[in-house]
Design an enzyme around this catalytic site. Structure first.
Site, PDB file in Angstrom:
ATOM      1  CB  CYS A 235       6.257  -0.961 -75.635  1.00 50.25           C
ATOM      2  SG  CYS A 235       7.706  -0.434 -74.705  1.00 50.25           S
TER       3      CYS A 235
ATOM      4  NE  ARG B 235      19.000  -1.823 -73.994  1.00 52.02           N
ATOM      5  CZ  ARG B 235      17.840  -2.423 -73.797  1.00 52.02           C
ATOM      6  NH1 ARG B 235      17.502  -2.822 -72.575  1.00 52.02           N
ATOM      7  NH2 ARG B 235      16.996  -2.621 -74.788  1.00 52.02           N
TER       8      ARG B 235
ATOM      9  CG  ASP C 249      11.017  -2.053 -80.332  1.00 52.80           C
ATOM     10  OD1 ASP C 249       9.845  -1.628 -80.402  1.00 52.80           O
ATOM     11  OD2 ASP C 249      11.444  -2.728 -79.388  1.00 52.80           O
TER      12      ASP C 249
ATOM     13  CE  LYS D  36       9.710  -5.180 -81.388  1.00 56.33           C
ATOM     14  NZ  LYS D  36       9.848  -5.437 -79.942  1.00 56.33           N
TER      15      LYS D  36
END
Length: 503
Positions: free
Chosen positions: A233, A140, A180, A117
């Site tokens: 999600c 990450r 997100d 994104k």
């Protein structure tokens, strides 16, 4: 799918979907859809479609997104290594489309790793504005930084911070914020069986608490009148409509911008029907939830960051507001005895630090004068012997854990500047004194990506008038930048980093 869906999850989905449940359950027998998103920082959609050997079908909610054929391997083509497209799950392309990013915006991607994104936001900014990409997990952020570098992002900063610390450093600063959010991942069960195995009945509630804290921090960092997009999600209402309802109750200056129930998006549940859901039995993609929240534009006390001094954005980063401090002004601060963050760097009042910084900048500028045209604009930031060009002065990042304070230019060793790989990936051929285009069709591009030395006659080099043949060459694949080489006497020494090579 091989993993067995948890019984508690099945029962809850039956309650949520009613007579649609069987259609939903049948999707677990299907192969997940693959997709790519064109990186318009480097190539247009039309040009990529003309070049690509992949069969591409447009994704309805993303004008730069395409479904790929089953069995396609887009990661095994030189165009992937040239950063011409990002491999991304189709539903995951939707949240950024709702954020409404335009060039010049200040954007925060608060939970950004691995970077899909963020690269999508960067493409919409087109190099004008500021992107801060953050992730709380240090491991990450490595993938996040690498993806921003591969895709040629010049105006991005990568942080490894708690959201509340970012909000404290940048109150009321960002035009657009994307969350997100970390979630229970139910929407990805079909694609990722590990998520099924890790799920427990208590998982949604655990994530909901975390999500609400992140939303509160984002509210502090958003400018008056700004837009915030929240996405997950997962299917669980407590992580989706529940988190948004709790947020709205605590923040009366925010409201939902309706997006649900149109096109590919189904409406959210109950009073939050204006939010949006992507269901795998209704779209060609995995499960997602999205909410667009907008601040009403009332003043936020103490929210404005001072943009007249050290946090003024560079000309390239923020063209919309006034005259900004240039990279040369940052150098003048160093020359005047102000070290990192605009403070004295030692007992000598910062003179030693300023001298070291000026020597490093001088080495870079000597190299750039011969190699680059025009020289990129921004704020020079020196970490040890590593030089970055940032959309923000270094003082703006003081106290924050910056993984990448800006566009990585390279390293200064023994008074010489050595260009970094991310500098090459963000350049266009016409910006380099010497460039070379390798073909993806005859194997030479793959040879370069494997790190091999290539025999290249001088007539294949594109050299600007007055520039010598010998030196660093911007190596391109079918005309799109991929890395550096050093040419001399018909041989191209490969400078492609070992950790990036084709395997």
């Amino acid at each position: 799918m091989a993993a067995q869906l948890p019984g508690t999850f099945i029962q809850r989905m039956k309650e949520l979907l009613g007579n649609e449940y069987q259609q939903f359950a049948d999707t677990y027998k299907e192969t997940p859809y693959g997709g790519i998103r064109v990186n318009t920082l480097k190539i247009t959609v039309e040009a990529l479609r003309a070049l690509s050997p992949l069969g591409l079908e447009p994704i309805p909610w993303c004008p730069t997104g395409f479904y790929t054929e089953e069995g396609a391997r887009p990661g095994k083509h030189p165009y992937y290594h040239a950063g011409l497209y990002y491999i991304q799950e189709p539903s995951a392309m939707a949240p950024v489309e709702l954020l409404g990013v335009v060039p010049g915006d200040r954007v925060l991607d608060l939970c950004a790793a691995p970077g899909g994104k963020s690269t999508q936001i960067a493409a919409k900014l087109q190099g004008a504005g500021l992107l801060i990409s953050n992730d709380l997990h240090s491991e990450r952020t490595k993938a996040l930084a690498k993806n921003l570098e591969l895709y040629g992002v010049r105006n991005g900063i990568v942080l490894n911070e708690n959201p509340e610390r970012i909000a404290a450093a940048f109150p009321g600063f960002f035009d657009k914020i994307l969350i997100d959010a970390p979630c229970s991942g139910e929407g990805m069960f079909r694609k990722d069986e590990d998520m099924v195995r890790q799920w427990e009945p208590e998982t949604p509630a655990k994530y909901a608490d975390m999500q609400r804290e992140i939303l509160n921090s984002a509210a502090m960092a958003l400018a008056s009148g700004g837009t915030l997009v929240y996405s997950t999600c997962t299917f669980s209402p407590e992580e989706n409509e529940g988190s948004i309802a709790t947020f709205l109750a605590a923040h009366p200056h925010f409201s939902v911008v309706p997006v649900g129930g149109t096109g590919s998006f189904a409406p959210g549940f109950g009073e939050l029907a204006g939010t949006a859901r992507l269901w795998p039995h209704k779209v060609k993609g995995e499960g997602h939830f999205m909410a667009v929240l907008r601040h009403d534009g009332t003043a936020k006390p103490g929210a404005e960051v001072d943009t007249t001094d050290d946090v003024t954005l560079s000309v390239a980063a923020r063209p919309r507001k006034g005259k900004a401090e240039s990279g040369k002004s940052a150098v003048r601060r160093a020359e005047n005895g102000r070290g990192k963050g605009g403070r004295p760097a030692g007992r000598d009042g910062g003179r030693g630090q300023a001298s070291a910084e000026e020597a490093a900048l001088s080495a870079y500028r000597d190299w750039a004068r011969e190699q680059l045209s025009p020289e990129p604009e921004g704020h020079p930031v020196l970490f040890g012997d590593h030089l970055y060009l940032s959309p923000l002065p270094q003082a703006a990042l003081n106290g924050l854990k910056a993984v990448r304070p800006g566009w990585y230019l390279g390293q200064v060793r023994n008074g010489r500047f050595i260009p970094g790989h991310p500098l090459a990936t963000a350049l266009r051929p016409e910006e380099s004194s010497r460039s070379l285009s390798l073909s993806s069709a005859n194997g030479e591009a793959v040879s370069y990506l494997k790190g091999e030395t290539l025999a290249i006659p001088e007539e294949r080099l594109v050299v600007k008038p007055g520039s010598p043949l010998k030196g660093y060459v911007l190596v391109c694949i079918d005309g799109y930048s991929a890395g550096w080489g050093k040419w001399q006497d018909g041989m191209l020494k490969n400078e492609y980093p070992a950790g990036w090579r084709w395997t």
